[in-house]
Design a protein around this motif. Structure first.
Motif, short mmCIF file in Angstrom:
data_model
loop_
_atom_site.label_atom_id
_atom_site.label_comp_id
_atom_site.label_asym_id
_atom_site.label_seq_id
_atom_site.Cartn_x
_atom_site.Cartn_y
_atom_site.Cartn_z
N SER A 125 0.87 -1.24 0.19
CA SER A 125 0.01 -0.23 -0.18
C SER A 125 0.83 1.39 0.32
O SER A 125 1.87 1.43 0.44
N ASP A 126 -0.10 2.15 -0.21
CA ASP A 126 1.05 3.68 -0.03
C ASP A 126 1.08 4.23 1.48
O ASP A 126 1.42 5.62 1.16
N TRP A 127 1.01 3.57 2.13
CA TRP A 127 1.02 4.22 3.48
C TRP A 127 2.66 5.30 3.27
O TRP A 127 2.38 6.50 4.32
N ALA A 128 3.50 5.25 2.71
CA ALA A 128 4.75 5.52 3.57
C ALA A 128 4.92 6.59 2.71
O ALA A 128 5.89 7.32 3.24
N ARG A 129 4.07 6.94 1.59
CA ARG A 129 4.08 8.63 1.34
C ARG A 129 3.62 9.83 2.24
O ARG A 129 3.06 10.72 1.88
N ARG A 130 2.68 9.19 3.04
CA ARG A 130 2.57 10.08 4.01
C ARG A 130 3.43 11.07 5.01
O ARG A 130 4.18 10.54 4.70
N ARG A 195 9.20 -4.49 7.67
CA ARG A 195 8.77 -3.62 6.99
C ARG A 195 6.98 -3.96 6.44
O ARG A 195 6.09 -3.45 6.74
N ARG A 196 7.15 -5.20 6.96
CA ARG A 196 5.14 -6.15 6.56
C ARG A 196 4.66 -5.65 7.96
O ARG A 196 3.41 -5.19 7.58
N LYS A 203 -1.97 -0.10 7.42
CA LYS A 203 -2.70 -0.30 6.82
C LYS A 203 -4.44 -0.38 7.17
O LYS A 203 -5.18 0.71 6.92
N GLN A 204 -4.20 -1.22 8.93
CA GLN A 204 -5.10 -1.15 9.00
C GLN A 204 -5.73 0.70 9.80
O GLN A 204 -7.20 0.57 10.05
N SER B 44 9.31 2.26 -2.07
CA SER B 44 9.19 3.25 -0.87
C SER B 44 9.39 3.06 0.70
O SER B 44 9.50 3.58 1.89
N SER B 45 8.30 2.51 0.88
CA SER B 45 8.11 1.65 2.03
C SER B 45 9.16 0.98 2.71
O SER B 45 9.29 0.77 4.18
N TYR B 46 10.31 0.32 1.80
CA TYR B 46 11.42 0.04 2.38
C TYR B 46 12.19 0.91 2.93
O TYR B 46 12.61 0.63 4.04
N VAL B 47 12.49 1.23 1.89
CA VAL B 47 13.59 2.78 3.20
C VAL B 47 12.50 3.79 4.23
O VAL B 47 13.08 3.89 4.83
#
Lengths: 209, 79
Positions: A125-130, A195-196, A203-204, B44-47
């Motif tokens: 998912s795109d959580w890392a872009r927050r 990460r997982r 996600k939740q 992105s999420s890994y970083v």
């Protein structure tokens, strides 16, 4: 007029570890303070990131520096002082962990299989872009701390030395007796595992927004 | 420039984010990421995971820890 003590302190800051060790061998025990200034925070962080308890981490740094200074006269210099210190710190921390640990971590093979299974399923998912302030919550801290606790020691140590202490792949390999390929493989699997765990949490958290 | 698949990207991911890949492979990874949303989110999420891990562990020992450490060593080493 400069203070004599201050002048001495300033010049010591410029000395290498090896030069400080040499002064110690010549009888100048006051160099201990300079080595403490350089390394006590790093050893404390290393111990804390494994033990998750300040009191235990403090006991570890006391034990580590006592061992190191008691043996400094016989330190042969085959590795750097910092590598030697790290090795003592790792061994002492894991001895402490074994004394304290209740829950066992998963065996290495099972852990590898679990990580590979989890990495292979589902999407991302795109959580890392927050924004960072949305991600760096107390709950997230708890999640990643618990995930680190679940990692087998063989993986955890690689993550701590590479990602938290900034040691190179080669330095970590030498410290842990691993090939560079093994260091990289463990680091990658451990990062995927962490990460997982974060992904499941975020996600939740952000579901339905 | 050689193309890489998602599996290859995963294999080289750690070296990629650590800046330890050859320029050729780095370019191939970047090219793949432009066209693959899945891998792009993965990277992105890994970083970000590494970033969060570092942030969470950015702790300095309280100042009295080093004071007690000095006292402890002074007493044990007869200084």
């Amino acid at each position: 007029m400069s203070e004599p003590g201050k002048e001495k302190q300033t010049s010591r800051e410029d000395l290498s570890d090896q030069e400080l060790v040499e002064l110690y061998r010549q009888g100048d025990k006051s160099i201990i303070d300079q080595l403490l200034v350089r390394y006590h925070s790093r050893v404390f962080r290393l111990a804390l990131s494994i033990l998750h308890n300040s009191q235990d981490a403090e006991e570890v740094i006391q034990e580590v520096f006592l061992k190191v200074f008691q043996k400094l006269d016989s330190f042969k210099g085959e590795s750097s002082f910092s590598s030697w210190l790290y090795r003592v710190a790792i061994n002492t921390t894991f001895m402490k962990l074994r004394e304290k640990r209740g829950a066992e971590t998963l065996p290495l093979e099972e852990m590898e299989r679990k990580i590979d299974e989890e990495t292979g399923k589902g999407g991302v998912s795109d959580w890392a872009r927050r924004p960072d302030d949305e991600l760096l919550s107390e709950e997230a801290t708890q999640i990643i701390t618990e995930a680190m606790e679940k990692l087998p020691d063989e993986f955890k140590m690689v993550v701590i030395l590479r990602d938290l202490d900034g040691l190179s792949t080669e330095e970590v390999g030498k410290l842990l007796g691993l090939s560079p390929a093994a260091v990289k493989s463990r680091l990658h699997r451990a990062r995927l595992f962490l990460r997982r765990r974060l992904e499941d949490f975020y996600k939740q958290l952000f579901e339905g927004e | 420039m050689a193309e890489i698949c998602c599996q290859e990207l995963d294999r080289h991911l750690a070296d990629f984010v650590d800046g330890e890949l050859s320029p050729e492979l780095t370019a191939a990874m970047k090219s793949h990421l432009k066209n693959c949303n899945f891998c792009s989110e993965l990277v992105s999420s890994y970083v970000k995971t590494i970033f969060i891990l570092k942030k969470v562990n950015e702790v300095e020992p309280p100042p009295d820890v080093v004071v007690r450490l000095r006292h402890y060593l002074n007493s044990k080493l007869n200084m």
